[in-house]
Design a protein around this motif. Structure first.
Motif, PDB file in Angstrom:
ATOM      1  N   GLN A  64       0.765  -1.152  -0.007  1.00  0.00           N
ATOM      2  CA  GLN A  64       0.128  -0.027   0.108  1.00  0.00           C
ATOM      3  C   GLN A  64       0.772   1.290  -0.017  1.00  0.00           C
ATOM      4  N   THR A  65       2.319   1.120   0.000  1.00  0.00           N
ATOM      5  CA  THR A  65       2.951   2.219   0.118  1.00  0.00           C
ATOM      6  C   THR A  65       2.981   2.885  -1.411  1.00  0.00           C
ATOM      7  N   THR A  66       2.762   4.117  -1.305  1.00  0.00           N
ATOM      8  CA  THR A  66       2.891   5.051  -2.765  1.00  0.00           C
ATOM      9  C   THR A  66       3.631   6.256  -2.466  1.00  0.00           C
ATOM     10  N   GLN A  67       4.237   7.019  -3.515  1.00  0.00           N
ATOM     11  CA  GLN A  67       4.875   8.276  -3.459  1.00  0.00           C
ATOM     12  C   GLN A  67       3.952   9.185  -3.783  1.00  0.00           C
ATOM     13  N   LEU A  68       2.597   8.868  -4.123  1.00  0.00           N
ATOM     14  CA  LEU A  68       1.695   9.934  -4.273  1.00  0.00           C
ATOM     15  C   LEU A  68       1.078  10.263  -2.956  1.00  0.00           C
ATOM     16  N   HIS A  69       0.302  11.559  -2.894  1.00  0.00           N
ATOM     17  CA  HIS A  69      -0.444  11.725  -1.623  1.00  0.00           C
ATOM     18  C   HIS A  69      -1.531  11.353  -1.697  1.00  0.00           C
ATOM     19  N   ALA A  70      -2.316  11.373  -0.670  1.00  0.00           N
ATOM     20  CA  ALA A  70      -3.820  10.692  -0.824  1.00  0.00           C
ATOM     21  C   ALA A  70      -4.621  11.090  -2.011  1.00  0.00           C
ATOM     22  N   GLY A  71      -4.537  12.467  -2.078  1.00  0.00           N
ATOM     23  CA  GLY A  71      -5.481  12.991  -3.129  1.00  0.00           C
ATOM     24  C   GLY A  71      -5.278  12.836  -4.503  1.00  0.00           C
TER      25      GLY A  71
ATOM     26  N   ARG B 180       1.311   1.312  -8.678  1.00  0.00           N
ATOM     27  CA  ARG B 180       2.503   0.346  -8.491  1.00  0.00           C
ATOM     28  C   ARG B 180       3.241  -0.089  -9.592  1.00  0.00           C
ATOM     29  N   LEU B 181       2.441  -0.229 -10.720  1.00  0.00           N
ATOM     30  CA  LEU B 181       3.348  -0.740 -11.955  1.00  0.00           C
ATOM     31  C   LEU B 181       4.341   0.561 -12.550  1.00  0.00           C
ATOM     32  N   ILE B 182       3.870   1.833 -12.536  1.00  0.00           N
ATOM     33  CA  ILE B 182       4.259   2.836 -12.862  1.00  0.00           C
ATOM     34  C   ILE B 182       5.538   3.036 -11.937  1.00  0.00           C
ATOM     35  N   ARG B 183       5.468   2.961 -10.760  1.00  0.00           N
ATOM     36  CA  ARG B 183       6.562   3.094  -9.766  1.00  0.00           C
ATOM     37  C   ARG B 183       7.475   2.141  -9.932  1.00  0.00           C
TER      38      ARG B 183
ATOM     39  N   ALA C  61       8.323   8.167 -17.977  1.00  0.00           N
ATOM     40  CA  ALA C  61       6.936   7.875 -17.840  1.00  0.00           C
ATOM     41  C   ALA C  61       6.639   8.233 -16.186  1.00  0.00           C
ATOM     42  N   GLN C  62       7.356   8.034 -15.116  1.00  0.00           N
ATOM     43  CA  GLN C  62       6.831   8.539 -13.987  1.00  0.00           C
ATOM     44  C   GLN C  62       6.581   9.886 -13.651  1.00  0.00           C
TER      45      GLN C  62
ATOM     46  N   THR D 218       5.675  11.781 -16.401  1.00  0.00           N
ATOM     47  CA  THR D 218       4.326  12.028 -17.081  1.00  0.00           C
ATOM     48  C   THR D 218       3.280  11.597 -16.329  1.00  0.00           C
ATOM     49  N   TYR D 219       3.380  10.717 -15.640  1.00  0.00           N
ATOM     50  CA  TYR D 219       2.451  10.153 -14.726  1.00  0.00           C
ATOM     51  C   TYR D 219       2.037  10.997 -13.547  1.00  0.00           C
ATOM     52  N   ALA D 220       3.092  11.820 -12.873  1.00  0.00           N
ATOM     53  CA  ALA D 220       2.664  12.750 -11.702  1.00  0.00           C
ATOM     54  C   ALA D 220       2.025  13.994 -12.498  1.00  0.00           C
ATOM     55  N   GLN D 221       2.726  14.572 -13.468  1.00  0.00           N
ATOM     56  CA  GLN D 221       2.241  15.736 -14.024  1.00  0.00           C
ATOM     57  C   GLN D 221       0.738  15.368 -14.648  1.00  0.00           C
ATOM     58  N   GLY D 222       0.672  14.369 -15.171  1.00  0.00           N
ATOM     59  CA  GLY D 222      -0.907  13.928 -15.817  1.00  0.00           C
ATOM     60  C   GLY D 222      -1.936  14.249 -14.799  1.00  0.00           C
ATOM     61  N   LEU D 223      -1.535  13.513 -13.592  1.00  0.00           N
ATOM     62  CA  LEU D 223      -2.673  13.629 -12.362  1.00  0.00           C
ATOM     63  C   LEU D 223      -3.072  15.001 -11.909  1.00  0.00           C
ATOM     64  N   ASN D 224      -1.912  15.974 -12.227  1.00  0.00           N
ATOM     65  CA  ASN D 224      -2.150  17.228 -11.682  1.00  0.00           C
ATOM     66  C   ASN D 224      -2.893  17.815 -12.916  1.00  0.00           C
ATOM     67  N   LEU D 225      -2.568  17.402 -14.179  1.00  0.00           N
ATOM     68  CA  LEU D 225      -3.345  17.950 -15.366  1.00  0.00           C
ATOM     69  C   LEU D 225      -4.790  17.580 -15.341  1.00  0.00           C
ATOM     70  N   CYS D 226      -5.122  16.374 -14.722  1.00  0.00           N
ATOM     71  CA  CYS D 226      -6.543  16.020 -14.818  1.00  0.00           C
ATOM     72  C   CYS D 226      -7.452  17.077 -14.097  1.00  0.00           C
ATOM     73  N   ASN D 227      -6.857  17.801 -12.874  1.00  0.00           N
ATOM     74  CA  ASN D 227      -7.574  18.587 -12.186  1.00  0.00           C
ATOM     75  C   ASN D 227      -7.606  19.916 -12.600  1.00  0.00           C
ATOM     76  N   ASP D 228      -6.262  20.366 -13.420  1.00  0.00           N
ATOM     77  CA  ASP D 228      -6.439  21.566 -14.177  1.00  0.00           C
ATOM     78  C   ASP D 228      -7.359  21.692 -15.287  1.00  0.00           C
ATOM     79  N   PHE D 229      -7.354  20.421 -15.997  1.00  0.00           N
ATOM     80  CA  PHE D 229      -8.323  20.570 -17.263  1.00  0.00           C
ATOM     81  C   PHE D 229      -9.619  20.489 -16.541  1.00  0.00           C
ATOM     82  N   SER D 230     -10.087  19.797 -15.477  1.00  0.00           N
ATOM     83  CA  SER D 230     -11.465  19.921 -14.993  1.00  0.00           C
ATOM     84  C   SER D 230     -11.932  21.272 -14.429  1.00  0.00           C
ATOM     85  N   GLU D 231     -10.929  21.951 -13.663  1.00  0.00           N
ATOM     86  CA  GLU D 231     -10.929  23.149 -13.278  1.00  0.00           C
ATOM     87  C   GLU D 231     -11.162  24.164 -14.405  1.00  0.00           C
ATOM     88  N   LYS D 232     -10.685  24.133 -15.532  1.00  0.00           N
ATOM     89  CA  LYS D 232     -10.964  25.042 -16.647  1.00  0.00           C
ATOM     90  C   LYS D 232     -12.382  24.742 -17.391  1.00  0.00           C
ATOM     91  N   MET D 233     -12.724  23.442 -17.531  1.00  0.00           N
ATOM     92  CA  MET D 233     -13.815  23.003 -18.420  1.00  0.00           C
ATOM     93  C   MET D 233     -15.216  23.159 -17.201  1.00  0.00           C
TER      94      MET D 233
END
Length: 176
Positions: free
Chosen positions: A39-46, A78-81, A88-89, A91-106
């Motif tokens: 269950q360990t992850t480098q991502l914060h829970a959000g 886990r697979l990406i880590r 790729a890691q 892109t993954y971390a930045q892509g998660l932030n972009l999900c919120n950015d795109f959603s905020e705009k739209m």
């Protein structure tokens, strides 16, 4: 003999491709369960929650459990880590932030608070975006979500009816 050497080359080539495929997909990812993953992850829970909503948007819960309820997002993380390189890691971390950015705009709200339809539109917009990170993120996560879902214990046993040892050997049976 020319024919036998061609057959040997073909056999060796096929064998090496099979071994390469077996190495490329980690053994712990076959018929995986959420308990088999740490269950360990480098991502914060959000961010892990956002990833959960992304995989649920890709494979929603209908008559069968969706990707989020099967915890595919934990496998994707886990697979990406563990199996992907730094590019790729990132892109993954930045892509998660972009999900919120795109959603905020739209939608004027974070991705995890958007409706199912709004989330689908966000992911579609990201997949056709000129932003290479957004497009790369969607491609990466979508492919891993489908692979993870199809290799989950639930899908393998309840939908695909996977049998570990088909055609059992029964040595002591009367012959008629």
């Amino acid at each position: 003999d020319v024919c036998s050497s061609d057959l040997r080359r073909t056999a060796i080539k096929n064998l090496s491709m099979a071994v390469g495929t077996a190495i490329a997909w980690p053994s712990w990812a076959q018929a995986w369960t959420p308990e088999s993953l740490s269950q360990t992850t480098q991502l914060h829970a959000g961010s892990l929650d956002v990833l959960g909503e992304v995989v649920e948007t890709i494979i929603p819960e209908l008559s069968t459990p969706g990707a989020k309820s099967l915890k595919v997002h934990v496998l994707v993380d886990r697979l990406i880590r563990d199996c992907y390189g730094p590019e790729a890691q990132q892109t993954y971390a930045q892509g998660l932030n972009l999900c919120n950015d795109f959603s905020e705009k739209m939608n004027q709200k974070p991705f995890s608070q958007a409706s199912k339809t709004e989330r689908e539109k966000v992911l579609k917009e990201m997949s056709v975006s000129d932003n290479p990170v957004a497009k790369g993120f969607i491609t990466l996560v979508k492919n891993l979500t489908i692979r993870g879902y199809m290799n989950s214990e639930y899908v393998m046993t309840n939908i695909l009816h996977f049998n570990m040892a088909p055609g059992y050997y029964h040595g002591c049976v009367p012959v008629k």
